[in-house]
Design an enzyme around this catalytic site. Structure first.
Site, PDB file in Angstrom:
ATOM      1  N   ASP A 155     -10.145  49.272  29.127  1.00  9.31           N
ATOM      2  CA  ASP A 155     -10.545  49.735  30.459  1.00  9.31           C
ATOM      3  C   ASP A 155     -11.713  50.735  30.345  1.00  9.31           C
ATOM      4  OD1 ASP A 155      -9.742  50.197  33.457  1.00  9.31           O
ATOM      5  OD2 ASP A 155      -9.785  52.205  32.575  1.00  9.31           O
ATOM      6  N   GLU A 176     -19.122  51.472  43.393  1.00  8.36           N
ATOM      7  CA  GLU A 176     -18.806  52.892  43.176  1.00  8.36           C
ATOM      8  C   GLU A 176     -17.355  53.084  42.727  1.00  8.36           C
ATOM      9  OE1 GLU A 176     -21.100  55.862  43.694  1.00  8.36           O
ATOM     10  OE2 GLU A 176     -19.489  56.181  42.260  1.00  8.36           O
ATOM     11  N   LYS A 181     -15.700  50.422  31.616  1.00  9.50           N
ATOM     12  CA  LYS A 181     -16.333  51.433  32.462  1.00  9.50           C
ATOM     13  C   LYS A 181     -17.580  52.029  31.803  1.00  9.50           C
ATOM     14  CE  LYS A 181     -11.993  52.569  34.808  1.00  9.50           C
ATOM     15  NZ  LYS A 181     -10.770  53.381  34.718  1.00  9.50           N
TER      16      LYS A 181
HETATM   17  N1  HSE Z   1      -6.042  52.037  34.738  1.00  7.39           N
HETATM   18  C1  HSE Z   1      -7.069  52.928  35.110  1.00  7.39           C
HETATM   19  C2  HSE Z   1      -6.805  54.295  34.517  1.00  7.39           C
HETATM   20  C3  HSE Z   1      -7.197  53.140  36.593  1.00  7.39           C
HETATM   21  O1  HSE Z   1      -5.742  54.543  33.954  1.00  7.39           O
HETATM   22  O2  HSE Z   1      -7.680  55.137  34.615  1.00  7.39           O
HETATM   23  C4  HSE Z   1      -8.053  52.149  37.275  1.00  7.39           C
HETATM   24  O3  HSE Z   1      -9.367  52.177  36.808  1.00  7.39           O
END
Ligand code: HSE
Length: 432
Positions: free
Chosen positions: A198, A126, A202
């Site tokens: 990133d 989660e 996700k």
């Molecule tokens: N580096 C990520 C962000 C946070 O800036 O959203 C961790 O998932």
């Protein structure tokens, strides 16, 4: 029944998780059944904000994942290779896994989930997407009656902060990035965030859950935000748009296939994602028959991410317990409350108020109102005579946070003014 966890990593999220588990009052009663057995750290002598029993901290992470007394491993070390190695070793030793590590899941999820399936253990994540926003569990369970059509997310807080600052200050990308780094919002090496890696990690996780299939990371069309100039932001604004780094997973019924992309995108100012600013995240789901639903909240940070880690721990603990309970009922699905909640009486609630009065336009009226509120301990944020309504002056008052009982006592006193008999309370509302 108590379950032992092994915490790998005591950085920001690890510390936040330990703080929740060591202070369970007022939270889910199941938290009392979760015990921190070992915590794996890089150095034993670093100053910590959380105190553990002697012997709990260790630098031997390999021993933690093999410890027969541990039921659940919480992987919070980040990175890819070492995390993968430890997760696979823990699974091989029959441990359930809770992780906040989107990179290891996005890149090695196939191997990890196959191993977990074989070993008969859970891998919950989660905290890997959207920080504290519950999105994984809703996609797995609450939205299960729907066909998901599209997932659209602002799922990187760093880039959303940079874009918000560029828009608010008219500043250039490099300047805002430097400022964000100084404030600790952006990493010294910002590549993962600003180049969209990133967000790609996700969206691959979200897409996999939403569309029921594995996703290859290299199939995501990825673009970052380095090339956005203040001119682009200004022109977009003039045309009624805001530029956001969106991660999108979209199912095409005609082509019977999925398209995944991460990239700067113009959204109209009326779009629900346009007002998601700063480090906040939001995920908008288009689903049939539900329609649109948006999940919004803090996408990173100690407490937020620890909240999501704890949710996974609760789920696993509840499952393990239900298998052993006599009635077999799942503790998170049954109602175990027998007491009533204590209720705050309305007069003791603190809130702001708006009130509109109609009164004669004479010297002393506003003074009387102000004095009367003051006498009853009601502090005013503003009091203005706005205009006229059928020969009467309209006076509008907004209070600070005040006790509701005090406010109504002041209104009663105003109502009973002997000096001014033509003052009427036209309307009263609470202000949030
Ligand atoms: N580096 C990520 C962000 C946070 O800036 O959203 C961790 O998932």
């Amino acid at each position: 029944m108590t379950y032992n966890i092994g915490l790998l990593g005591l950085g920001t999220v690890g510390t936040g998780t330990a703080e929740i588990l060591l202070n369970p009052d007022g939270r889910s009663p199941l938290l009392r059944d979760i015990r921190i057995h070992r915590v794996g750290v890089r150095a034993l002598n670093k100053p910590r904000t959380v105190d553990f029993e002697p012997g709990v901290l260790t630098t031997n992470l390999d021993a933690i994942v093999a410890d027969p007394e541990i039921d659940i491993i919480v992987e919070l070390i980040g990175g890819v290779e070492r995390a993968r190695e430890l997760i696979l070793a823990a699974i091989a030793h029959g441990k359930h896994i809770v992780t906040a590590n989107k990179a290891v899941i996005a890149r090695h999820g196939d191997e990890i989930f196959s191993a977990a399936q074989t070993a008969g253990v859970y891998v919950l994540l989660e905290a890997a997407v959207g920080g504290g926003i519950p999105i994984i569990q809703p996609l797995k369970q609450s939205l299960g009656g729907n066909r998901i059509e599209r997932v659209t997310g602002i799922i990187n807080g760093t880039t959303n902060y940079i874009l918000t600052q560029m828009q608010d200050e008219g500043a250039a990308f490099d300047d805002v990035l430097a400022e964000a780094q100084a404030l600790g919002y952006a990493e010294a090496d910002p590549t993962a965030d600003v180049d969209g890696f990133d967000a790609a990690d996700k969206i691959s996780i979200l897409a996999s859950l939403a569309f029921g299939g594995r996703v290859r990371y290299e199939d995501i069309d990825r673009q970052g935000i380095r090339n956005i100039s203040p001119a682009d932001i200004t022109y977009a604004q003039q045309l009624g748009f805001t530029i956001k780094l969106l991660a999108i997973a979209q199912w095409s019924t005609a082509q019977n296939s999925l398209h995944l992309r991460v990239g700067p995108t113009l959204v109209t100012n009326h779009h629900p994602l346009a007002s998601v600013n700063g480090v906040f995240n939001a995920i908008l789901i288009d689903a049939d028959p539900l329609g649109q639903v948006m999940f919004y909240g803090p996408g990173a940070g100690k407490g937020a991410t620890a909240s999501a880690v704890t949710a996974d721990l609760l789920n696993i603990t509840a499952l393990l317990q239900s298998e052993k309970l006599e009635d077999g009922l799942h503790p998170l699905l049954t109602c175990t409350h027998t007491d009533y909640c204590p209720i705050t009486p309305t007069e003791a609630v603190e809130t702001r108020f708006y009130a509109r009065f109609l009164c004669g336009d004479r010297p002393g009226v506003i003074g009387h109102l102000g004095t009367c509120f003051g006498d009853h301990n009601v502090s005013l944020e503003s009091i203005v005579q706005i205009g006229y309504h059928q020969d009467q002056a309209e006076v509008v008052v907004v209070t600070h946070d005040v006790r509701e009982g005090d406010f109504h006592a002041a209104l009663d006193a105003i109502h009973g003014f002997e000096e001014i008999d033509d003052i009427h309370i036209a309307s009263v509302f609470r202000v949030l």
